[in-house]
Design an enzyme around this catalytic site. Structure first.
Site, PDB file in Angstrom:
ATOM      1  CG  LEU A  65      47.852  29.283  76.826  1.00 13.21           C
ATOM      2  CD1 LEU A  65      47.898  28.691  75.421  1.00 13.21           C
ATOM      3  CD2 LEU A  65      47.324  30.712  76.790  1.00 13.21           C
ATOM      4  N   PRO A  66      44.923  28.306  80.149  1.00 14.29           N
ATOM      5  CG  PRO A  66      43.198  29.854  80.462  1.00 14.29           C
ATOM      6  CD  PRO A  66      44.367  29.549  79.570  1.00 14.29           C
ATOM      7  CB  THR A  95      47.501  21.676  84.575  1.00 15.66           C
ATOM      8  OG1 THR A  95      48.432  22.219  85.500  1.00 15.66           O
ATOM      9  CG2 THR A  95      47.127  20.257  84.979  1.00 15.66           C
ATOM     10  CE  LYS A 169      49.665  21.012  88.115  1.00 13.65           C
ATOM     11  NZ  LYS A 169      49.839  21.689  89.397  1.00 13.65           N
ATOM     12  CE  LYS A 238      43.084  22.712  83.889  1.00 16.97           C
ATOM     13  NZ  LYS A 238      44.314  23.485  83.631  1.00 16.97           N
TER      14      LYS A 238
HETATM   15  P1  NAD Z   1      45.052  32.476  84.366  1.00 17.82           P
HETATM   16  O1  NAD Z   1      43.633  32.361  83.932  1.00 17.82           O
HETATM   17  O2  NAD Z   1      45.423  33.435  85.451  1.00 17.82           O
HETATM   18  O3  NAD Z   1      45.989  32.832  83.089  1.00 17.82           O
HETATM   19  C1  NAD Z   1      45.771  32.368  81.791  1.00 17.82           C
HETATM   20  C2  NAD Z   1      46.198  33.465  80.825  1.00 17.82           C
HETATM   21  O4  NAD Z   1      46.037  32.963  79.507  1.00 17.82           O
HETATM   22  C3  NAD Z   1      45.373  34.743  80.927  1.00 17.82           C
HETATM   23  O5  NAD Z   1      46.209  35.878  80.989  1.00 17.82           O
HETATM   24  C4  NAD Z   1      44.545  34.749  79.636  1.00 17.82           C
HETATM   25  O6  NAD Z   1      44.246  36.050  79.174  1.00 17.82           O
HETATM   26  C5  NAD Z   1      45.465  33.999  78.708  1.00 17.82           C
HETATM   27  N1  NAD Z   1      44.799  33.384  77.563  1.00 17.82           N
HETATM   28  C6  NAD Z   1      43.665  32.649  77.549  1.00 17.82           C
HETATM   29  N2  NAD Z   1      43.419  32.215  76.303  1.00 17.82           N
HETATM   30  C7  NAD Z   1      44.427  32.671  75.514  1.00 17.82           C
HETATM   31  C8  NAD Z   1      44.741  32.539  74.144  1.00 17.82           C
HETATM   32  N3  NAD Z   1      43.963  31.835  73.316  1.00 17.82           N
HETATM   33  N4  NAD Z   1      45.852  33.137  73.678  1.00 17.82           N
HETATM   34  C9  NAD Z   1      46.648  33.873  74.489  1.00 17.82           C
HETATM   35  N5  NAD Z   1      46.407  34.018  75.813  1.00 17.82           N
HETATM   36  C10 NAD Z   1      45.312  33.421  76.317  1.00 17.82           C
HETATM   37  O7  NAD Z   1      45.499  30.993  84.732  1.00 17.82           O
HETATM   38  P2  NAD Z   1      46.740  30.555  85.657  1.00 17.82           P
HETATM   39  O8  NAD Z   1      46.264  30.416  87.063  1.00 17.82           O
HETATM   40  O9  NAD Z   1      47.910  31.399  85.333  1.00 17.82           O
HETATM   41  O10 NAD Z   1      46.960  29.072  85.106  1.00 17.82           O
HETATM   42  C11 NAD Z   1      47.630  28.806  83.891  1.00 17.82           C
HETATM   43  C12 NAD Z   1      47.909  27.313  83.823  1.00 17.82           C
HETATM   44  O11 NAD Z   1      48.726  26.932  84.930  1.00 17.82           O
HETATM   45  C13 NAD Z   1      46.631  26.451  83.909  1.00 17.82           C
HETATM   46  O12 NAD Z   1      46.764  25.346  83.067  1.00 17.82           O
HETATM   47  C14 NAD Z   1      46.589  26.048  85.372  1.00 17.82           C
HETATM   48  O13 NAD Z   1      45.906  24.824  85.555  1.00 17.82           O
HETATM   49  C15 NAD Z   1      48.080  25.926  85.697  1.00 17.82           C
HETATM   50  N6  NAD Z   1      48.450  26.127  87.107  1.00 17.82           N
HETATM   51  C16 NAD Z   1      47.940  27.158  87.841  1.00 17.82           C
HETATM   52  C17 NAD Z   1      48.335  27.310  89.166  1.00 17.82           C
HETATM   53  C18 NAD Z   1      47.804  28.437  90.052  1.00 17.82           C
HETATM   54  O14 NAD Z   1      48.048  28.402  91.275  1.00 17.82           O
HETATM   55  N7  NAD Z   1      47.137  29.438  89.518  1.00 17.82           N
HETATM   56  C19 NAD Z   1      49.268  26.419  89.727  1.00 17.82           C
HETATM   57  C20 NAD Z   1      49.793  25.401  88.934  1.00 17.82           C
HETATM   58  C21 NAD Z   1      49.376  25.261  87.624  1.00 17.82           C
END
Ligand code: NAD
Length: 294
Positions: A65-66, A95, A169, A238
């Site tokens: 999740l975000p 994260t 991380k 964040k």
């Molecule tokens: P994203 O925004 O693409 O995905 C988040 C998902 O969570 C979305 O599908 C959204 O609809 C869902 N969501 C939000 N609130 C919700 C809730 N209350 N209940 C259910 N679903 C909910 O984000 P991402 O890029 O996939 O990142 C996810 C995590 O991974 C974050 O913490 C980010 O920091 C970490 N991360 C991302 C990357 C990257 O390259 N994108 C790399 C490493 C770590």
């Protein structure tokens, strides 16, 4: 076979959940986005309908999740994962910072809580080559969690202390974000002096200046001016703020982190909330008197 729950099927969650399905695991999934759920259902997952249903029906639940606030609510909230019944193992792949990991472990003494943030981007999630930095109880890690994490990437066990994975991380993301900032600065200087950007990246990648930004981000998203690497500037900000808060609390000055935080804030101001973190380059170019929209 154990039913695995997966909450949060975004850019990272969808490919990670997909890899668990490909390995033959039974998956129950949920996301606030119906489209995100439909994509995984098409691959063989079952829709849970709610976060609470995941806790009721699954022995292991993953979250991707975000933000920490969203993870906290999704786990401890009124309709959250632990509202109707709790899984034996909860593993947060987001994260979300060490403080939340400590808070969840304290709030859920009957649940084996793991913090397991990942690194390697969307491509790494798709190819199951992401690194996974894990904190949590050793016994359940070895017996149950490690084999599952090995399906989605390469796990590194950092220790039993809640938040140990998150701390690792945050260190990684500081280095990744600083690499973008310093690459943007060096590139802006070279371009202003008349050097060819593509040639500069070629040289850097064969020289001591090579880093994750020169190797991956510039060739994919900055040289072609697409700024679409796949990690939101808002999420990078964040992460940087989580790190700065933790560092301040333990008395470690991080001046480079402060500069990166400033770059990310200016990127969001310039490009809007949907900006990718590679758009830091535009902020640096503008300050150098170059036209970022060229
Ligand atoms: P994203 O925004 O693409 O995905 C988040 C998902 O969570 C979305 O599908 C959204 O609809 C869902 N969501 C939000 N609130 C919700 C809730 N209350 N209940 C259910 N679903 C909910 O984000 P991402 O890029 O996939 O990142 C996810 C995590 O991974 C974050 O913490 C980010 O920091 C970490 N991360 C991302 C990357 C990257 O390259 N994108 C790399 C490493 C770590």
């Amino acid at each position: 076979m154990t039913v695995i729950g997966f909450l949060g099927l975004g850019r990272m969650g969808a490919p990670m959940a997909g890899n668990l399905l490909k390995a033959g695991h039974r998956l129950l999934v949920h996301d606030v986005s119906a489209d995100a759920v439909a994509t995984l259902v098409a691959q063989g997952a079952k829709p849970a309908g709610s976060a609470a249903a995941l806790g009721e029906q699954c022995a292991v639940v993953f979250t991707s999740l975000p933000t920490p606030a969203i993870v906290r609510e999704a786990v401890l909230g009124a309709d959250g994962i632990c509202s109707a019944g709790s899984p034996a193992i909860l593993c947060d792949l987001s994260t979300s910072g060490p403080q939340l990991a400590v808070e969840l472990a304290a709030a859920l003494p009957a649940v084996a809580c793991f913090d397991a943030p990942v690194s390697g981007g969307i491509k790494g999630a798709e190819t199951a080559t992401i690194s996974i930095m894990v904190g949590g109880p050793a016994a359940q890690y070895e017996s149950t969690l490690r084999p599952l994490l090995e399906v989605i990437g390469k796990p590194f066990y950092m220790g039993e202390t809640p938040g140990a994975g998150q701390t690792m991380k945050l260190v990684n993301n500081l280095l990744g974000a600083v690499a973008i900032g310093v690459t943007a600065e060096g590139m802006a200087f070279g371009i202003k002096q008349g050097l060819d950007p593509a040639k500069m990246i070629e040289v850097l990648n064969q020289s001591t200046g090579i880093n994750s930004a020169t190797r991956d981000k510039w060739p994919k998203s900055v040289l072609p001016r697409t700024f679409d690497f796949g990690f939101a500037a808002a999420l990078s900000l964040k992460d940087t703020k989580l790190l700065m808060d933790e560092a301040e609390a333990v008395g470690v000055p991080l001046p480079l982190g402060r500069i990166v935080q400033d770059y990310l804030e200016r990127t969001l101001e310039r490009e809007g909330p949907g900006a990718d973190f590679t758009a830091i380059a535009k902020v640096v170019e503008e300050a150098a008197g170059l036209d970022p929209e060229r």
